[in-house]
Design an enzyme around this catalytic site. Sequence first.
Site, short mmCIF file in Angstrom:
data_model
loop_
_atom_site.label_atom_id
_atom_site.label_comp_id
_atom_site.label_asym_id
_atom_site.label_seq_id
_atom_site.Cartn_x
_atom_site.Cartn_y
_atom_site.Cartn_z
CG LEU A 168 -53.38 -14.75 -96.48
CD1 LEU A 168 -52.64 -14.24 -94.96
CD2 LEU A 168 -53.81 -16.31 -96.17
CB THR A 206 -42.71 -12.29 -92.07
OG1 THR A 206 -41.40 -12.44 -92.31
CG2 THR A 206 -43.07 -11.50 -90.62
CB ILE A 207 -40.87 -17.20 -90.75
CG1 ILE A 207 -40.15 -17.22 -91.89
CG2 ILE A 207 -42.14 -18.09 -90.80
CD1 ILE A 207 -39.31 -18.61 -92.24
CD1 TRP A 256 -38.15 -5.33 -93.25
CD2 TRP A 256 -37.90 -6.19 -95.48
NE1 TRP A 256 -36.93 -5.95 -93.49
CE2 TRP A 256 -36.80 -6.59 -94.48
CE3 TRP A 256 -37.86 -6.62 -96.84
CZ2 TRP A 256 -35.70 -7.50 -95.14
CZ3 TRP A 256 -36.83 -7.22 -97.15
CH2 TRP A 256 -35.76 -7.81 -96.14
N GLY A 257 -43.73 -5.49 -95.29
CA GLY A 257 -44.95 -4.87 -95.40
C GLY A 257 -45.26 -4.16 -96.59
CE1 TYR A 299 -32.92 -9.40 -101.51
CE2 TYR A 299 -33.64 -10.66 -99.75
CZ TYR A 299 -32.58 -10.30 -100.60
OH TYR A 299 -31.50 -10.88 -100.41
CB SER A 300 -39.93 -9.93 -104.97
OG SER A 300 -40.63 -8.98 -104.82
CB CYS A 339 -29.04 -13.87 -108.33
SG CYS A 339 -28.94 -15.10 -107.09
#
Length: 384
Positions: free
Chosen positions: A173, A198-199, A179-180, A138-139, A355
Site C-alpha cells: 500500500l 493520491t488526492i 505519479w506512481g 518529488y521527494s 528549501c
Amino acid sequence: MNSSCLENESAVEHAPGHAIIAEMLAQAGIAINGCQPFDIRVVDPRFYRRVLQQGSLGLGESYMDGWWECERLDIFFQRALRAGLEHRLPRGWRDILYVLAARLVNLQSLRRARRVGERHYDLGNDLFEAMLDPHMQYSCGYWKDASTLEEAQEAKLKLICDKLRLAPGMHLLDIGCGWGGLAAYAARHYGVSVTGVTISRQQLQLAQQRCAGLDVDIRLQDYRHLHLQADRIASVGMFEHVGPRNYSAYFEIAARNLKPDGLFLLHTCGSKQTDARVDPWTEKYIFPNGCLPSVHHIAQASEPYWLMEDWHNFGADYDLTLMAWLQRFVQAWPQLAANYSERFYRMFSYYLCACAGAFRARDLQLWQVLFSRHGVEGGLRVAR
C-alpha cells in the site's frame, strides 16, 4: 573590494528600515548591494518596510514582485538560517493567525485536504515532468553512492523496497503515491501488487498511464477512507500534509490497514522543533495547510500502534536533490514559459532555493522511519 562594489555601496538609498535590515543581514555575513553571490541587491526601497512589517511573507512576496535580487538564493538562505535570522524577523498577523488556527481548527480535515493537491500538485504535469527524474520522484533522493539525480532517486526507491523486505506476491500500500514511481518500481523489480492513493487528479491520470500493464491500482482517495490488509505500507512525502491534529489517527489507520506481521516505512521531511509554526510564505504559495512533524510528534503519535525498528536521517541529501531540480527547472523554463508567468518563475525558484538552503543549514530534516506492529523477532538488519 573592487571599484564597482564601492560604487554600489555608496549608492545605497537609506530608505526607512534600511539600517535595521542591513544590521540583521550583517550577522549572517550578507551585505546589501554587495558583490558576493549571496548578497542581495535591493531594486525597490519599499523592500525594507515590507520585510519589517510582514516578515517571511514580505521577504518572499517582495522577491516575487522583483523588489530585490540575489545571485545565489540558496546560499543566502543557508547563511541566514545558520545565523538564526528567522527568529529576528517579525511575526506578521498572518503567521499569528495560522498558529492559532492550527491549535483550534483541523487545517488538514477531509474537506480541506484537497487544497494542497489543487494548489500545488495540480500545477501541471509538464512542470514536474521537466523538473523530476524519469521515476517522477518529488521527494528526497539518496545520494550515498549516486552522482546524478536519476541515480539518487533510483537508489531511494531501492532503499525503500529493501527496507520493507518486499518479496514476490506481497501487497504494498503506497499512501500518497504521487505519479506512481514507487508503485511501478516495486511492481517491476520486486513482483508485488500495489495499491496507491493520491488526492491529486493530475497525479492520478499520469500515474495510471505510467503503471498501465502492471499489477498496480491507483486511486483518487484520502488515506482516511482506506480499508485494506496489506503486507507492507510505504508513505513517501505525504506525512507533511497530515497535520498534528491527525497524526494519531494516521498511525492508527496505517496499523488497521496492515497485516500483523507487516512493516510500514514513513518517509517525511521533519522539523528540529516541536511547534505549530509554519512559514507563512510557504503556506500561502507552496503547501497550503502543510506542517512539518518533529521527532516528538512522530514518537508520541506512533507509540500506541507501532514499534520503531529504525530511524534514518539523510536530510543533507535533500540539498543536492533540490539543487538538481532547480537546474532542470531553469533549463526547461524556455519551454515552460508559455504556460506559466514570470512571477511564477520567481516564486518557484525562490521555493527551491529556500528549501535547499534550509536543508544545507540542517534547519530541516529528512527521515525514513521503519515500523513493525509488534517487533520483528531477532530484530532487523536495515538496509543503508
